[in-house]
Design a protein around this motif. Structure first.
Motif, short mmCIF file in Angstrom:
data_model
loop_
_atom_site.label_atom_id
_atom_site.label_comp_id
_atom_site.label_asym_id
_atom_site.label_seq_id
_atom_site.Cartn_x
_atom_site.Cartn_y
_atom_site.Cartn_z
N VAL A 192 0.95 -1.47 0.01
CA VAL A 192 0.06 -0.05 0.06
C VAL A 192 0.99 1.20 -0.01
O VAL A 192 0.67 2.10 -0.61
CB VAL A 192 -0.85 0.04 1.28
CG1 VAL A 192 -1.83 1.42 1.25
CG2 VAL A 192 -2.10 -1.23 0.92
N THR A 193 1.88 1.24 0.74
CA THR A 193 2.71 2.30 0.96
C THR A 193 3.44 2.75 -0.28
O THR A 193 3.33 4.06 -0.88
CB THR A 193 3.81 2.20 2.14
OG1 THR A 193 3.11 2.08 3.39
CG2 THR A 193 4.70 3.42 2.29
N LEU A 198 3.82 5.72 -5.51
CA LEU A 198 4.00 5.85 -7.03
C LEU A 198 2.74 6.46 -7.78
O LEU A 198 2.63 6.52 -8.77
CB LEU A 198 4.11 4.42 -7.73
CG LEU A 198 5.57 3.93 -7.47
CD1 LEU A 198 5.58 2.27 -7.75
CD2 LEU A 198 6.60 4.68 -8.31
N GLY A 199 1.56 6.81 -6.75
CA GLY A 199 0.46 7.42 -7.49
C GLY A 199 -0.60 6.44 -8.06
O GLY A 199 -1.34 6.39 -8.89
N GLY A 200 -0.33 4.94 -7.50
CA GLY A 200 -1.19 4.06 -7.93
C GLY A 200 -2.27 3.50 -6.73
O GLY A 200 -2.63 4.24 -6.11
N GLU A 201 -2.97 2.27 -6.98
CA GLU A 201 -3.64 1.98 -5.90
C GLU A 201 -3.73 0.33 -5.80
O GLU A 201 -3.46 -0.49 -6.61
CB GLU A 201 -5.03 2.26 -6.52
CG GLU A 201 -6.44 2.05 -5.64
CD GLU A 201 -7.56 2.65 -6.30
OE1 GLU A 201 -7.93 3.68 -5.75
OE2 GLU A 201 -8.12 1.96 -7.12
N ALA A 213 -7.31 1.01 -1.59
CA ALA A 213 -6.28 2.18 -0.88
C ALA A 213 -5.17 2.69 -1.70
O ALA A 213 -4.63 1.84 -2.67
CB ALA A 213 -5.70 1.28 0.09
N ASN A 214 -5.10 3.99 -1.41
CA ASN A 214 -4.15 4.95 -2.45
C ASN A 214 -3.88 5.97 -1.58
O ASN A 214 -4.01 5.92 -0.42
CB ASN A 214 -4.99 5.18 -3.57
CG ASN A 214 -6.23 5.98 -3.53
OD1 ASN A 214 -6.32 6.77 -2.71
ND2 ASN A 214 -7.29 6.13 -4.52
N PHE A 232 -6.02 -9.89 -4.54
CA PHE A 232 -5.19 -8.78 -4.17
C PHE A 232 -4.96 -8.34 -5.72
O PHE A 232 -4.60 -9.05 -6.65
CB PHE A 232 -4.13 -9.11 -3.50
CG PHE A 232 -2.99 -7.88 -3.62
CD1 PHE A 232 -3.03 -6.86 -2.66
CD2 PHE A 232 -1.77 -8.08 -4.32
CE1 PHE A 232 -2.14 -5.70 -2.72
CE2 PHE A 232 -0.88 -7.01 -4.74
CZ PHE A 232 -0.88 -5.83 -3.92
N GLU A 233 -5.17 -7.05 -5.88
CA GLU A 233 -4.65 -6.23 -6.82
C GLU A 233 -3.82 -4.76 -6.97
O GLU A 233 -4.26 -4.31 -5.80
CB GLU A 233 -5.90 -5.99 -7.91
CG GLU A 233 -5.33 -5.32 -9.33
CD GLU A 233 -6.62 -4.86 -10.16
OE1 GLU A 233 -6.73 -5.20 -11.50
OE2 GLU A 233 -7.59 -4.10 -9.67
N GLY A 234 -2.68 -4.76 -7.76
CA GLY A 234 -2.29 -3.53 -7.47
C GLY A 234 -2.13 -2.82 -8.83
O GLY A 234 -1.84 -3.64 -10.08
N TRP A 235 -2.11 -1.36 -9.10
CA TRP A 235 -1.63 -1.00 -10.32
C TRP A 235 -0.94 0.16 -10.03
O TRP A 235 -1.17 1.06 -9.06
CB TRP A 235 -2.68 -0.68 -11.14
CG TRP A 235 -3.83 0.46 -10.74
CD1 TRP A 235 -4.73 0.47 -9.99
CD2 TRP A 235 -3.51 1.96 -10.81
NE1 TRP A 235 -5.28 1.76 -9.93
CE2 TRP A 235 -4.47 2.73 -10.42
CE3 TRP A 235 -2.48 2.74 -11.75
CZ2 TRP A 235 -4.82 3.85 -10.32
CZ3 TRP A 235 -2.68 4.08 -11.60
CH2 TRP A 235 -3.77 4.71 -10.83
N VAL A 236 0.08 0.46 -10.88
CA VAL A 236 1.26 1.60 -10.60
C VAL A 236 1.54 2.24 -12.04
O VAL A 236 1.38 1.54 -13.28
CB VAL A 236 2.37 1.05 -10.08
CG1 VAL A 236 2.27 0.79 -8.72
CG2 VAL A 236 3.09 0.19 -10.95
N PRO A 237 1.76 3.45 -12.23
CA PRO A 237 2.09 4.06 -13.66
C PRO A 237 3.49 3.64 -13.91
O PRO A 237 4.42 3.17 -13.07
CB PRO A 237 1.92 5.64 -13.18
CG PRO A 237 1.33 5.81 -12.01
CD PRO A 237 1.49 4.45 -11.29
#
Length: 253
Positions: A192-193, A198-201, A213-214, A232-237
């Motif tokens: 999460v941190t 990075l501006g993701g979620e 969470a962002n 669980f999923e994450g995305w980042v630029p």
């Protein structure tokens, strides 16, 4: 039956969720029937090997087969079974490589966090999990996901005081683990941190609840249909992918 015709967008989270449902069906003595995907979505699901996973667990689908696959190993990770802590190295390595150009320190931290998240599937879920990732050039993002159809976060954290699915998710995101002590429970809070920086979620779903969470905080919602397990999923630029794609999805069929 899992009918995905209502999806307007298909991403790694849907793929690993469907794979986990196929595995759970087989474990319960049943078989998954996957349907509803058409056009680019069906091609993408096939390219990401979802059809092969469904076949492996004795299910059926109407996805295309025998498509010509180009090497996209530096931009995607097809749906892959996660049975040991070491299996997650493919996912964490891809995410690290795609983020390192932006921030090497964050890339290292995210690599470590994903390794622990993958290890948690093996240690706590009571079953195998699945992982997948995709760089989406049109959006300039990297999406990565892990899912299992195991006992869920409430089943894991009830012994630590969790009373319902939302409470279990909140505790997991705050670092509570069934196993106490140094080195346990740090994966999700770290993810999460670093994703937020990075501006993701990130998204965490289990049972009847889902939390995103962002950097702006957390949002809680109730799932229309509960998920037996954890997603669980994450995305980042990220910078532009090394490969262009002529269609919405990275499909060469």
């Amino acid at each position: 039956m899992l009918d995905l015709r209502g999806l307007s967008w298909l991403d790694p989270l849907h793929l690993v969720g469907a794979a986990a449902i196929a595995q759970r069906a087989a474990a319960c003595g049943s078989r998954l029937r996957l349907s509803g995907l058409r056009g680019n979505q069906a091609g993408y699901a096939s390219r990401m090997h979802l059809g092969a996973i469904v076949d492996h667990f004795g299910g059926s689908h109407d996805l295309p087969v025998n498509g010509r696959e180009l090497d996209r190993s530096d931009s995607l990770l097809e749906v892959t079974e996660l049975a040991t802590a070491g299996d997650v190295r493919h996912l964490s390595a891809l995410v690290h490589d795609r983020v390192a150009d932006h921030d090497a320190e964050i890339a290292h931290a995210l690599h470590t966090a994903l390794a622990e998240i993958g290890a948690n599937v093996c240690d706590h879920s009571g079953t195998v999990g699945f992982m997948a990732a995709q760089t989406l050039p049109s959006q300039g993002v990297l999406r990565f996901a892990v899912a299992d159809a195991g006992v869920g976060l409430l089943g894991t954290l009830a012994s630590q005081g969790a009373e319902d699915d939302r409470m279990a998710i909140t505790m997991a995101l705050s670092g509570t683990s069934r196993r106490q002590g140094p080195g346990h429970g740090t994966g999700l809070p770290t993810a999460v941190t670093v994703v937020s920086r990075l501006g993701g979620e990130v998204l965490l779903a289990s049972g009847s609840e889902v939390t995103t969470a962002n950097a702006r905080g957390r949002r809680h919602a109730e799932l229309a249909s509960g998920f037996a397990g954890t997603m669980f999923e994450g995305w980042v630029p990220v910078t532009a992918a090394r490969h262009g794609s002529p269609t919405l999805y990275d499909w060469a069929g």
